[in-house]
Write a protein that holds these residues in place. Structure first.
Motif, PDB file in Angstrom:
ATOM      1  N   TYR A  86       0.836  -1.197   0.000  1.00  0.00           N
ATOM      2  CA  TYR A  86       0.000   0.000   0.000  1.00  0.00           C
ATOM      3  C   TYR A  86       0.875   1.254   0.000  1.00  0.00           C
ATOM      4  O   TYR A  86       0.605   2.221  -0.704  1.00  0.00           O
ATOM      5  CB  TYR A  86      -0.926   0.007   1.220  1.00  0.00           C
ATOM      6  CG  TYR A  86      -1.765   1.245   1.332  1.00  0.00           C
ATOM      7  CD1 TYR A  86      -2.931   1.384   0.579  1.00  0.00           C
ATOM      8  CD2 TYR A  86      -1.386   2.287   2.174  1.00  0.00           C
ATOM      9  CE1 TYR A  86      -3.703   2.535   0.679  1.00  0.00           C
ATOM     10  CE2 TYR A  86      -2.155   3.432   2.278  1.00  0.00           C
ATOM     11  CZ  TYR A  86      -3.311   3.556   1.525  1.00  0.00           C
ATOM     12  OH  TYR A  86      -4.061   4.694   1.616  1.00  0.00           O
ATOM     13  N   LEU A  87       1.935   1.224   0.784  1.00  0.00           N
ATOM     14  CA  LEU A  87       2.828   2.381   0.864  1.00  0.00           C
ATOM     15  C   LEU A  87       3.628   2.580  -0.417  1.00  0.00           C
ATOM     16  O   LEU A  87       3.909   3.699  -0.823  1.00  0.00           O
ATOM     17  CB  LEU A  87       3.781   2.228   2.051  1.00  0.00           C
ATOM     18  CG  LEU A  87       3.135   2.276   3.430  1.00  0.00           C
ATOM     19  CD1 LEU A  87       4.155   1.921   4.498  1.00  0.00           C
ATOM     20  CD2 LEU A  87       2.520   3.637   3.695  1.00  0.00           C
ATOM     21  N   ALA A  88       3.980   1.483  -1.065  1.00  0.00           N
ATOM     22  CA  ALA A  88       4.863   1.562  -2.233  1.00  0.00           C
ATOM     23  C   ALA A  88       4.125   1.609  -3.568  1.00  0.00           C
ATOM     24  O   ALA A  88       4.701   2.030  -4.566  1.00  0.00           O
ATOM     25  CB  ALA A  88       5.825   0.370  -2.235  1.00  0.00           C
ATOM     26  N   ASP A  89       2.860   1.219  -3.597  1.00  0.00           N
ATOM     27  CA  ASP A  89       2.124   1.093  -4.862  1.00  0.00           C
ATOM     28  C   ASP A  89       2.142   2.338  -5.727  1.00  0.00           C
ATOM     29  O   ASP A  89       2.236   2.247  -6.934  1.00  0.00           O
ATOM     30  CB  ASP A  89       0.667   0.694  -4.617  1.00  0.00           C
ATOM     31  CG  ASP A  89       0.496  -0.794  -4.500  1.00  0.00           C
ATOM     32  OD1 ASP A  89       1.448  -1.523  -4.841  1.00  0.00           O
ATOM     33  OD2 ASP A  89      -0.578  -1.228  -4.054  1.00  0.00           O
ATOM     34  N   GLU A  90       2.031   3.465  -5.114  1.00  0.00           N
ATOM     35  CA  GLU A  90       1.938   4.675  -5.914  1.00  0.00           C
ATOM     36  C   GLU A  90       3.181   5.541  -5.802  1.00  0.00           C
ATOM     37  O   GLU A  90       3.118   6.753  -5.996  1.00  0.00           O
ATOM     38  CB  GLU A  90       0.679   5.443  -5.518  1.00  0.00           C
ATOM     39  CG  GLU A  90      -0.573   4.641  -5.847  1.00  0.00           C
ATOM     40  CD  GLU A  90      -1.836   5.439  -5.702  1.00  0.00           C
ATOM     41  OE1 GLU A  90      -1.808   6.654  -5.962  1.00  0.00           O
ATOM     42  OE2 GLU A  90      -2.846   4.839  -5.324  1.00  0.00           O
ATOM     43  N   CYS A  91       4.289   4.893  -5.531  1.00  0.00           N
ATOM     44  CA  CYS A  91       5.547   5.624  -5.438  1.00  0.00           C
ATOM     45  C   CYS A  91       5.788   6.402  -6.728  1.00  0.00           C
ATOM     46  O   CYS A  91       5.740   5.836  -7.819  1.00  0.00           O
ATOM     47  CB  CYS A  91       6.698   4.646  -5.175  1.00  0.00           C
ATOM     48  SG  CYS A  91       8.305   5.453  -5.082  1.00  0.00           S
ATOM     49  N   CYS A  92       5.998   7.667  -6.612  1.00  0.00           N
ATOM     50  CA  CYS A  92       6.298   8.564  -7.728  1.00  0.00           C
ATOM     51  C   CYS A  92       5.161   8.650  -8.748  1.00  0.00           C
ATOM     52  O   CYS A  92       5.393   9.025  -9.898  1.00  0.00           O
ATOM     53  CB  CYS A  92       7.590   8.141  -8.423  1.00  0.00           C
ATOM     54  SG  CYS A  92       9.016   8.142  -7.331  1.00  0.00           S
ATOM     55  N   ALA A  93       3.938   8.319  -8.349  1.00  0.00           N
ATOM     56  CA  ALA A  93       2.810   8.337  -9.282  1.00  0.00           C
ATOM     57  C   ALA A  93       2.556   9.736  -9.841  1.00  0.00           C
ATOM     58  O   ALA A  93       2.112   9.869 -10.983  1.00  0.00           O
ATOM     59  CB  ALA A  93       1.551   7.808  -8.605  1.00  0.00           C
ATOM     60  N   ASP A  94       2.832  10.748  -9.068  1.00  0.00           N
ATOM     61  CA  ASP A  94       2.595  12.118  -9.525  1.00  0.00           C
ATOM     62  C   ASP A  94       3.878  12.849  -9.900  1.00  0.00           C
ATOM     63  O   ASP A  94       3.895  14.064 -10.016  1.00  0.00           O
ATOM     64  CB  ASP A  94       1.865  12.906  -8.425  1.00  0.00           C
ATOM     65  CG  ASP A  94       0.478  12.352  -8.164  1.00  0.00           C
ATOM     66  OD1 ASP A  94      -0.097  11.741  -9.085  1.00  0.00           O
ATOM     67  OD2 ASP A  94      -0.024  12.522  -7.039  1.00  0.00           O
ATOM     68  N   ALA A  95       4.949  12.103 -10.080  1.00  0.00           N
ATOM     69  CA  ALA A  95       6.237  12.725 -10.417  1.00  0.00           C
ATOM     70  C   ALA A  95       6.917  11.907 -11.494  1.00  0.00           C
ATOM     71  O   ALA A  95       6.572  10.761 -11.754  1.00  0.00           O
ATOM     72  CB  ALA A  95       7.123  12.783  -9.182  1.00  0.00           C
ATOM     73  N   THR A  96       7.896  12.506 -12.102  1.00  0.00           N
ATOM     74  CA  THR A  96       8.697  11.789 -13.079  1.00  0.00           C
ATOM     75  C   THR A  96       9.939  11.286 -12.365  1.00  0.00           C
ATOM     76  O   THR A  96      10.754  12.075 -11.886  1.00  0.00           O
ATOM     77  CB  THR A  96       9.107  12.721 -14.237  1.00  0.00           C
ATOM     78  OG1 THR A  96       7.923  13.277 -14.787  1.00  0.00           O
ATOM     79  CG2 THR A  96       9.872  11.964 -15.294  1.00  0.00           C
ATOM     80  N   CYS A  97      10.043   9.970 -12.239  1.00  0.00           N
ATOM     81  CA  CYS A  97      11.173   9.369 -11.546  1.00  0.00           C
ATOM     82  C   CYS A  97      12.041   8.624 -12.547  1.00  0.00           C
ATOM     83  O   CYS A  97      11.526   7.895 -13.399  1.00  0.00           O
ATOM     84  CB  CYS A  97      10.705   8.370 -10.480  1.00  0.00           C
ATOM     85  SG  CYS A  97       9.757   9.125  -9.159  1.00  0.00           S
ATOM     86  N   ALA A  98      13.311   8.792 -12.432  1.00  0.00           N
ATOM     87  CA  ALA A  98      14.231   8.024 -13.258  1.00  0.00           C
ATOM     88  C   ALA A  98      14.424   6.664 -12.616  1.00  0.00           C
ATOM     89  O   ALA A  98      14.506   6.568 -11.390  1.00  0.00           O
ATOM     90  CB  ALA A  98      15.565   8.745 -13.372  1.00  0.00           C
ATOM     91  N   PRO A  99      14.465   5.591 -13.385  1.00  0.00           N
ATOM     92  CA  PRO A  99      14.738   4.277 -12.806  1.00  0.00           C
ATOM     93  C   PRO A  99      16.091   4.292 -12.082  1.00  0.00           C
ATOM     94  O   PRO A  99      16.981   5.047 -12.441  1.00  0.00           O
ATOM     95  CB  PRO A  99      14.789   3.341 -14.001  1.00  0.00           C
ATOM     96  CG  PRO A  99      14.131   4.073 -15.122  1.00  0.00           C
ATOM     97  CD  PRO A  99      14.282   5.541 -14.818  1.00  0.00           C
ATOM     98  N   ALA A 100      16.222   3.484 -11.067  1.00  0.00           N
ATOM     99  CA  ALA A 100      17.451   3.435 -10.266  1.00  0.00           C
ATOM    100  C   ALA A 100      18.677   3.184 -11.135  1.00  0.00           C
ATOM    101  O   ALA A 100      19.726   3.768 -10.939  1.00  0.00           O
ATOM    102  CB  ALA A 100      17.326   2.384  -9.183  1.00  0.00           C
TER     103      ALA A 100
END
Length: 110
Positions: A86-100
């Motif tokens: 639940y905490l991780a599901d929407e990680c960066c959903a509203d942002a542009t994140c570069a893959p690690a």
């Protein structure tokens, strides 16, 4: 998972004693631990342990099983994974994140 359930579980883990208790049970694995052994490991009074266990059981993070005169406590791994998910599901959903891996490549000098 509903917001209210996640909030309740996170609130239950918000106590240092309960978090330590929960981590002890998570580390114990599927076999769990008898209440007496938990009490010995944490060094807390039986009434205090009972209070904290009840809170974790009520939120679904811990299950208990009576075996004759012994009460075995176990971490509920599906509940734990549900909360983490639940905490991780929407990680960066509203942002542009570069893959690690892209971040590592970008920081490596050519």
């Amino acid at each position: 998972m509903k917001l209210e359930k996640a909030a309740s579980q996170l609130e239950a883990l918000g106590s240092p004693t309960r978090l330590q208790l929960y981590r002890t049970l998570v580390r114990a694995g599927d076999e769990g631990l008898p209440v007496g052994r938990i009490q010995d490991r944490l060094g807390i009074a039986a009434s205090t342990l009972s209070h904290h266990l009840k809170r974790l059981v009520d939120t679904g993070l811990v299950s208990q099983e009576r075996q004759a005169t012994t009460l075995i406590c176990r971490a509920n791994y599906p509940a734990m994974n549900g909360l983490i998910g639940y905490l991780a599901d929407e990680c960066c959903a509203d942002a542009t994140c570069a893959p690690a891996s892209a971040e590592v490549t970008a920081k490596t000098p050519a």
